[in-house]
Design a protein around this motif. Structure first.
Motif, PDB file in Angstrom:
ATOM      1  N   ARG A  15      -3.233   5.687   3.507  1.00 24.63           N
ATOM      2  CA  ARG A  15      -3.878   6.311   2.330  1.00 24.63           C
ATOM      3  C   ARG A  15      -4.427   7.678   2.686  1.00 24.63           C
ATOM      4  O   ARG A  15      -4.367   8.610   1.880  1.00 24.63           O
ATOM      5  N   ALA A  16      -4.950   7.812   3.913  1.00 32.34           N
ATOM      6  CA  ALA A  16      -5.530   9.099   4.322  1.00 32.34           C
ATOM      7  C   ALA A  16      -4.439  10.165   4.349  1.00 32.34           C
ATOM      8  O   ALA A  16      -4.695  11.325   4.064  1.00 32.34           O
ATOM      9  N   GLU A  17      -3.229   9.751   4.694  1.00 32.16           N
ATOM     10  CA  GLU A  17      -2.126  10.720   4.803  1.00 32.16           C
ATOM     11  C   GLU A  17      -1.619  11.130   3.429  1.00 32.16           C
ATOM     12  O   GLU A  17      -1.121  12.235   3.250  1.00 32.16           O
ATOM     13  N   ALA A  18      -1.752  10.211   2.457  1.00 34.24           N
ATOM     14  CA  ALA A  18      -1.130  10.441   1.138  1.00 34.24           C
ATOM     15  C   ALA A  18      -1.820  11.575   0.377  1.00 34.24           C
ATOM     16  O   ALA A  18      -2.954  11.884   0.607  1.00 34.24           O
TER      17      ALA A  18
ATOM     18  N   ALA B 142       9.078   3.872   4.874  1.00 34.85           N
ATOM     19  CA  ALA B 142       9.222   3.281   6.217  1.00 34.85           C
ATOM     20  C   ALA B 142       8.605   4.213   7.256  1.00 34.85           C
ATOM     21  O   ALA B 142       7.854   3.775   8.138  1.00 34.85           O
ATOM     22  N   GLU B 143       8.914   5.497   7.147  1.00 41.40           N
ATOM     23  CA  GLU B 143       8.362   6.481   8.090  1.00 41.40           C
ATOM     24  C   GLU B 143       6.845   6.561   7.972  1.00 41.40           C
ATOM     25  O   GLU B 143       6.132   6.698   8.962  1.00 41.40           O
ATOM     26  N   ARG B 144       6.333   6.466   6.737  1.00 39.99           N
ATOM     27  CA  ARG B 144       4.879   6.515   6.561  1.00 39.99           C
ATOM     28  C   ARG B 144       4.218   5.329   7.270  1.00 39.99           C
ATOM     29  O   ARG B 144       3.176   5.468   7.903  1.00 39.99           O
TER      30      ARG B 144
ATOM     31  N   ALA C 224       0.818  -1.224   0.000  1.00 36.24           N
ATOM     32  CA  ALA C 224       0.000   0.000   0.000  1.00 36.24           C
ATOM     33  C   ALA C 224       0.852   1.274   0.000  1.00 36.24           C
ATOM     34  O   ALA C 224       0.358   2.353  -0.313  1.00 36.24           O
ATOM     35  N   THR C 225       2.134   1.154   0.328  1.00 39.09           N
ATOM     36  CA  THR C 225       2.999   2.352   0.293  1.00 39.09           C
ATOM     37  C   THR C 225       3.335   2.726  -1.148  1.00 39.09           C
ATOM     38  O   THR C 225       3.805   3.820  -1.414  1.00 39.09           O
ATOM     39  N   GLY C 226       3.138   1.775  -2.073  1.00 37.30           N
ATOM     40  CA  GLY C 226       3.456   2.048  -3.475  1.00 37.30           C
ATOM     41  C   GLY C 226       4.900   1.718  -3.836  1.00 37.30           C
ATOM     42  O   GLY C 226       5.281   1.790  -5.006  1.00 37.30           O
TER      43      GLY C 226
ATOM     44  N   VAL D 123       1.017   3.217  11.790  1.00 31.84           N
ATOM     45  CA  VAL D 123       0.878   2.305  12.944  1.00 31.84           C
ATOM     46  C   VAL D 123       0.626   3.120  14.211  1.00 31.84           C
ATOM     47  O   VAL D 123      -0.293   2.826  15.002  1.00 31.84           O
ATOM     48  N   ARG D 124       1.426   4.183  14.378  1.00 31.33           N
ATOM     49  CA  ARG D 124       1.268   5.030  15.573  1.00 31.33           C
ATOM     50  C   ARG D 124      -0.128   5.632  15.622  1.00 31.33           C
ATOM     51  O   ARG D 124      -0.777   5.651  16.666  1.00 31.33           O
ATOM     52  N   ALA D 125      -0.602   6.090  14.465  1.00 32.43           N
ATOM     53  CA  ALA D 125      -1.918   6.748  14.427  1.00 32.43           C
ATOM     54  C   ALA D 125      -3.026   5.763  14.798  1.00 32.43           C
ATOM     55  O   ALA D 125      -3.921   6.091  15.581  1.00 32.43           O
ATOM     56  N   VAL D 126      -2.955   4.552  14.248  1.00 35.96           N
ATOM     57  CA  VAL D 126      -4.004   3.559  14.528  1.00 35.96           C
ATOM     58  C   VAL D 126      -3.989   3.167  16.003  1.00 35.96           C
ATOM     59  O   VAL D 126      -5.039   3.072  16.645  1.00 35.96           O
ATOM     60  N   LEU D 127      -2.784   2.975  16.552  1.00 35.12           N
ATOM     61  CA  LEU D 127      -2.701   2.595  17.967  1.00 35.12           C
ATOM     62  C   LEU D 127      -3.169   3.743  18.863  1.00 35.12           C
ATOM     63  O   LEU D 127      -3.886   3.527  19.845  1.00 35.12           O
ATOM     64  N   ALA D 128      -2.778   4.959  18.498  1.00 34.32           N
ATOM     65  CA  ALA D 128      -3.167   6.114  19.317  1.00 34.32           C
ATOM     66  C   ALA D 128      -4.680   6.303  19.286  1.00 34.32           C
ATOM     67  O   ALA D 128      -5.303   6.618  20.299  1.00 34.32           O
TER      68      ALA D 128
END
Ligand code: NAI
Length: 364
Positions: free
Chosen positions: A361-364, A314-316, A27-29, A321-326
């Protein structure tokens, strides 16, 4: 050009978490050519070995692999495929970051340590003699002749080799890592008060290497005191460098500080080959139920992307992951249980991966 990466799904929860990981990476492309290869008990019948030559050849060619966990029979049966892979390619540095995530359900916040475990020697070298073997009697004679107290004749023996070369390169790796990643301190962990020959050598070499890195603080600590220190004040630690066995055990302790085994990624690094895998094992108790936490596998993939020069992707992944956990709405049962005492309201492995992908995807 696509990056060629060997994917070893493994067994137990391996296939579930690696398929989740693969979907997130895709999904990162970033263009990845996945070369999927099976290893472990499932291929024994077809190939007569749990680690067939074609798997080794594929990893040797691609130079980068990511794997799921592989079950090792306890006490008897074939030796660990995971250890065999590390030894075959001389993947001497096992790097396991333990980083708190918001909402990881841990009792701790702000943990940010990196475990650098020596991966090729120590009691994991695989030099062992069963009780009753002729070698045990021969060793007994050797020990008596050296003037040391003999061991019981019905002993089994494991040999613990710790070399200057093996110790030097892992401690150098830890200091180079610290420098490259802006870390402040390296702690060498040992039991040199008791094992004066082997751990004493490790400590002596660590002290020598440390002198060449005056910009990085250095300390040494006995392994038992390290365990207590990590539990009481993890912020006292930064990069830890350990011989193989202590590194294995302290890695799980580190995972426990940041939400559990499902959260702890890792890599096995050699001179020109790297194999990425989570700290945890194949978790047969939860396999096939779509409840395993794929975060450790996904974060291992982020380390893999860093390694192949795809730091932005990698950072994305790490941010997603951080966003979903938070956010906390879509977490797997282990995390939910750590947060609330019950897995009620948790989502499955693939649904969690879907949430990570949606965040990407929301961030992209
Ligand atoms: P384990 O790490 O598989 O499981 C320990 C506990 O943590 C279990 O309760 C399990 O359900 C839980 N757990 C582990 N990963 C999880 C995840 N992603 N999400 C949620 N919960 C998770 O350790 P165990 O049971 O000692 O070992 C099982 C097998 O795995 C053994 O055959 C062992 O040799 C092998 N192993 C393989 C490794 C590898 O492939 N590199 C590393 C460690 C163990």
């Amino acid at each position: 050009m696509a990056h060629e990466v060997v994917l070893i799904p493994g067994d137990g929860i391996g296939p579930e978490i690696t398929s989740a990981m693969r979907r997130v990476v895709d999904a990162t492309g970033v263009a990845i050519e996945w070369d999927v290869r099976d290893a472990g008990a499932g291929v024994m019948e077809a190939y007569g070995t749990p680690l067939p030559q074609h798997v080794l050849d594929a990893v040797g060619r691609a130079k980068v692999a990511i794997k799921g966990p592989i079950t090792t029979p306890i006490g008897t049966g074939f030796r660990s495929v995971n250890v065999a892979l590390r030894k075959h390619f001389d993947l001497y540095a096992c790097v396991r970051p333990c980083l708190s995530q918001p909402g990881d359900g841990s009792r701790y916040e702000g943990v940010d340590i990196v475990i650098v475990r020596e991966n090729t020697e120590d009691l994991y070298a695989g030099i062992e003699f069963d009780e009753g073997a002729a070698e045990v009697a021969a060793l007994s004679e050797l020990v008596s002749a050296s003037g040391q107290k003999a061991f019981r004749p019905d002993s089994a023996i494991s040999v613990k080799p710790i070399s200057i070369e093996g110790s030097r390169r892992i401690v150098e790796y830890a200091f180079e890592y610290a420098r490259r990643c802006g870390r402040r301190k390296v702690t060498a962990v040992h039991k040199a008060n008791i094992m004066k020959a082997t751990d004493g050598l490790f400590l002596r070499v660590a002290r020598e290497v440390a002198q060449r890195y005056p910009d990085i603080a250095f300390e040494d600590k006995i392994v038992d005191a390290t365990c207590m220190g990590l539990v009481q004040n993890p912020a006292d630690f930064d990069v830890l460098v350990l011989p193989n066995l202590y590194g294995d055990i302290v890695s799980d302790l580190g995972a426990g500080l940041v939400g559990g085994l499902g959260m702890a990624p890792g890599s096995n690094i050699g001179a020109d080959i790297a194999v990425f895998e989570p700290t945890h094992g194949s978790a047969p108790d939860i396999a096939g139920k779509d409840i395993a936490n794929p975060t450790a596998e996904i974060l291992s993939a982020a380390m893999m992307l860093d390694h192949v020069g795809e730091q932005e992707a990698a950072e994305r992944i790490r941010r997603a992951v951080r966003a979903v956990l938070a956010e906390g709405a879509a977490v797997t049962g282990d995390v939910r249980r750590a947060q609330t005492g019950s897995a009620r309201g948790a989502v499955g492995t693939q649904a969690y991966a879907d949430a990570v992908i949606a965040s990407l995807r929301a961030e992209a």
